[in-house]
Design a protein around this motif. Structure first.
Motif, short mmCIF file in Angstrom:
data_model
loop_
_atom_site.label_atom_id
_atom_site.label_comp_id
_atom_site.label_asym_id
_atom_site.label_seq_id
_atom_site.Cartn_x
_atom_site.Cartn_y
_atom_site.Cartn_z
N TYR A 105 0.90 -1.37 -0.08
CA TYR A 105 -0.24 0.03 -0.25
C TYR A 105 1.03 1.22 -0.12
O TYR A 105 2.06 1.12 0.39
CB TYR A 105 -0.75 -0.06 1.30
N PRO A 106 0.60 2.21 -0.56
CA PRO A 106 1.01 3.38 -0.72
C PRO A 106 1.14 4.37 0.67
O PRO A 106 0.19 4.37 1.30
CB PRO A 106 0.67 4.42 -1.93
N CYS A 107 2.05 5.22 0.99
CA CYS A 107 2.09 6.08 2.25
C CYS A 107 2.79 7.33 1.52
O CYS A 107 3.95 7.37 1.50
CB CYS A 107 2.74 5.48 3.21
N HIS A 108 2.08 8.20 1.40
CA HIS A 108 2.55 9.67 0.96
C HIS A 108 2.45 10.48 2.11
O HIS A 108 1.46 11.52 1.96
CB HIS A 108 1.88 10.23 -0.27
N ASN A 142 4.89 -3.42 2.03
CA ASN A 142 4.22 -4.61 2.50
C ASN A 142 4.10 -4.70 4.05
O ASN A 142 4.42 -3.78 4.63
CB ASN A 142 4.91 -5.80 1.65
N LEU A 143 3.42 -5.90 4.31
CA LEU A 143 3.26 -5.92 5.61
C LEU A 143 4.38 -6.17 6.34
O LEU A 143 4.49 -5.36 7.52
CB LEU A 143 2.36 -7.19 5.75
N ARG A 144 5.33 -6.54 6.13
CA ARG A 144 6.51 -6.76 6.97
C ARG A 144 7.24 -5.40 7.09
O ARG A 144 7.71 -4.97 8.14
CB ARG A 144 7.61 -7.88 6.31
N GLN A 145 7.23 -4.72 5.86
CA GLN A 145 7.73 -3.44 5.90
C GLN A 145 7.03 -2.35 6.71
O GLN A 145 7.62 -1.31 7.34
CB GLN A 145 8.04 -2.94 4.54
N ALA A 146 5.71 -2.65 6.87
CA ALA A 146 4.82 -1.80 7.42
C ALA A 146 4.93 -1.77 8.82
O ALA A 146 4.96 -0.79 9.73
CB ALA A 146 3.42 -1.97 7.18
#
Length: 601
Positions: A328-331, A350-354
């Motif tokens: 998912y994007p995050c701006h 992704n989930l791990r990175q989030a």
């Protein structure tokens, strides 16, 4: 005349027979007169047992009982005595001594009354050397705390009130019972069984020796010793690190649910609530605006902040609305509606990175995917399912621990939002739940339990503070039962991997890294409408076969990595390695003082 003599003789014989029968009844059949006579020469004293000792998990003594004596008096038997001498021995003023005697006489001149409580052994020996007719001492014990720690956890004892006496016939006026902490939860284990001492006394009330050489005595049975799961060295370090701060630390052994540390800050020296100054000290503690008598570990209801993202991620995986690889994007945050801001990091994630970067936007997307899932008729129905998931993690209800005063926290329901928004709301309305904010409230115990669930990949044992009770083979059966969440174990792997990356790869928890221990962690910054944000951190270590799970919450501490993380990391390091290898971090935390305008105004 003969007939009249016979009648008189018969009358005399009958009268003598009646008198003889009455004497036989009084002296042989009816023992009430015997007992009344004995009561004139016998004194029956309740023997109070010493309460059971309390130890830490390594056998270190935390709570013990020391000798104490109450000075008693039977006003009718009190003769002339040296008031100044007795007052000096008892440690009170002559005026206080006279006042208590007058009060006892108004209550009853024949019954014994307490004149001075909790005299020392030395005072008792001095009393025995004097001649004070009508006075005597009764053995009691009072609590002592060698380590002077964990006041809120261990609890205190206090004199029972009339309601307690009416409810439980074990207690009498002047008895003591546990009022909080372990002392309250395990009162029936710690208190023991009373005995009885029967003594011969003369007409002046002076004791002359045991009745029937002690054959009529009943020995008191001491209270049972308890071994807690607490690690005293770790508890001491935790309390030191929380000085000057308001909040809580709770650490759990994931494999058993045993509580290793429970710090509520500020705390108090438990010896302050012992002895004759207990009442004055209690009122001072009660008046303290930072509420040291309040056990924040089980009674506070905090927003969990970003640590709760882990729960939402797991629910989304179980519901099948996200996958570990989906990005998912995050701006700068979640931009739909009023939006939710986020700190700068790479995008998309992704989930791990989030989890690693604590991305707000990702979990907003994931949470809305759960509530807008077309498997359900509406977001309202989906929230009911979400509530069930959250409750399976131990939130919104009591965990049924053995900690007195444990509260349930709060998880909002469909009815909550129907009431707030008059039935008109959707997934975007309650988006703050995605990052552990809004109406959500959790106790530090529940957050530490979440750390244990993550460490165990989906289950927990009810957190408990008692490890062993002397003479018993086991604890209550509920402490050995596994409680599973509604999320399958396989879904925990990407979340745990993200927590590991947060510490060991350039994430928000990198300060918690301990070489060789594969620490997993998640920072949290909980928004606070009444001041600076709260700092929280949730962690366990090592990643596989974890030995410790911990949650730290520091009110007004700012970012999770600023206050809560270093405290948790130092405790993990000390527990796992038996040493602190980062003295500069230790010194920084020791010197960290936080201003609390809400408490100190």
């Amino acid at each position: 005349m003969n007939r009249r003599a016979k009648i008189i003789s018969l009358f005399v014989i009958v009268a003598f027979a009646i008198l003889l029968l009455r004497l036989f009844q009084i002296q042989v059949l009816d023992d009430s007169y015997k007992r009344a006579a004995q009561n004139n020469v016998l004194r029956k004293e309740v023997q109070h047992p010493p309460r059971g000792e309390v130890y830490d998990r390594n056998g270190e003594l935390l709570v013990r009982s020391i000798a104490s004596y109450d000075l008693m008096a039977i006003p009718r038997d009190v003769g002339e005595f040296d008031t100044l001498a007795l007052a000096r021995i008892a440690g009170v003023t002559p005026e206080k001594l006279k006042s208590e005697l007058d009060k006892a006489a108004r209550y009853s001149r024949r019954r014994p009354s307490v004149i001075v409580k909790q005299m020392s052994l030395e005072a008792k020996l001095l009393f025995d050397e004097g001649e004070f007719s009508g006075f005597y001492t009764v053995y009691r014990t009072m609590r002592s705390y060698p380590r002077k720690m964990a006041g809120n956890l261990l609890g205190y004892i206090s004199e029972v009130d009339a309601a307690t006496i009416a409810r439980d016939d074990y207690y009498q006026t002047g008895d003591y019972r546990g009022m909080s902490g372990i002392e309250r939860t395990y009162e029936e284990v710690l208190r023991g069984e009373k005995g009885m001492k029967v003594s011969i006394v003369d007409v002046h009330g002076i004791e002359k020796g045991p009745y029937m050489d002690g054959a009529a005595d009943l020995q008191a049975i001491p209270g049972t010793a308890i071994t807690t799961s607490l690690d005293a060295r770790l508890q001491a370090l935790g309390e030191e690190l929380m000085e000057g701060k308001v909040g809580s630390i709770i650490a759990i052994e994931p494999a058993t649910g045993e509580i290793l540390v429970m710090v509520s800050s500020p705390g108090y020296d438990p010896d302050e609530l012992v002895g004759r100054d207990r009442g004055n000290n209690y009122m001072k503690l009660l008046a303290n605006p930072r509420r040291p008598l309040f056990n924040r570990g089980v009674m506070s209801r905090y927003p969990p902040g970003s640590t709760f993202k882990l729960v939402n991620g797991l629910i989304a995986l179980q519901e099948g609305v996200v996958t570990p690889s989906r990005k998912y994007p995050c701006h700068g945050g979640y931009t739909i509606g009023k939006g939710v801001k986020c700190h700068n990091h790479y995008s998309p994630v992704n989930l791990r990175q989030a989890v690693q970067m604590s991305c707000n936007a990702y979990f907003c997307y994931a949470f809305r995917a759960v509530l807008d899932n077309n498997r359900y008729d509406s977001p309202k129905q989906a929230l009911e399912v979400w509530d069930d998931y959250v409750e399976s993690f131990g939130f919104g209800r009591s965990l049924d621990s053995d900690l007195s005063g444990e509260l349930s926290g709060f998880v909002p329901t469909r009815e909550t939002y129907d009431r707030i928004y008059r039935g008109s709301w959707n997934s975007l309305t309650v988006i703050s739940l995605s990052i552990g904010q809004g109406e959500l409230g959790c106790t530090p115990l529940q957050m530490a339990n979440l750390a244990a669930i993550l460490a165990n990949r989906g289950y927990y044992y009810i957190p408990h503070i008692v490890k062993r009770i002397e003479g018993r083979d086991s604890l209550d059966a509920r402490f050995y039962e596994r409680h599973y969440t509604m999320v399958e174990p396989k879904h925990f792997e990407p979340i745990v991997e993200g927590m590991w990356r947060s510490v060991n790869v350039d994430g928000t928890s990198r300060m918690a890294r301990l070489d060789g221990w594969d620490v997993c962690g998640k920072t949290g910054t909980a928004q606070n409408p009444r001041g600076r944000d709260h700092s929280t951190f949730l962690s366990f270590a090592p990643k596989d076969n974890p030995k410790i799970a911990i949650s730290v919450y520091v009110e007004n501490g700012g970012f999770g990595a600023s206050a809560a993380l270093p405290i948790a990391s130092l405790l993990e390091e000390y527990y796992l390695t038996d040493t602190i290898r980062r003295p500069e971090l230790l010194e920084r935390v020791r010197n960290m003082q936080i201003h609390y305008p809400a408490y100190d105004k």
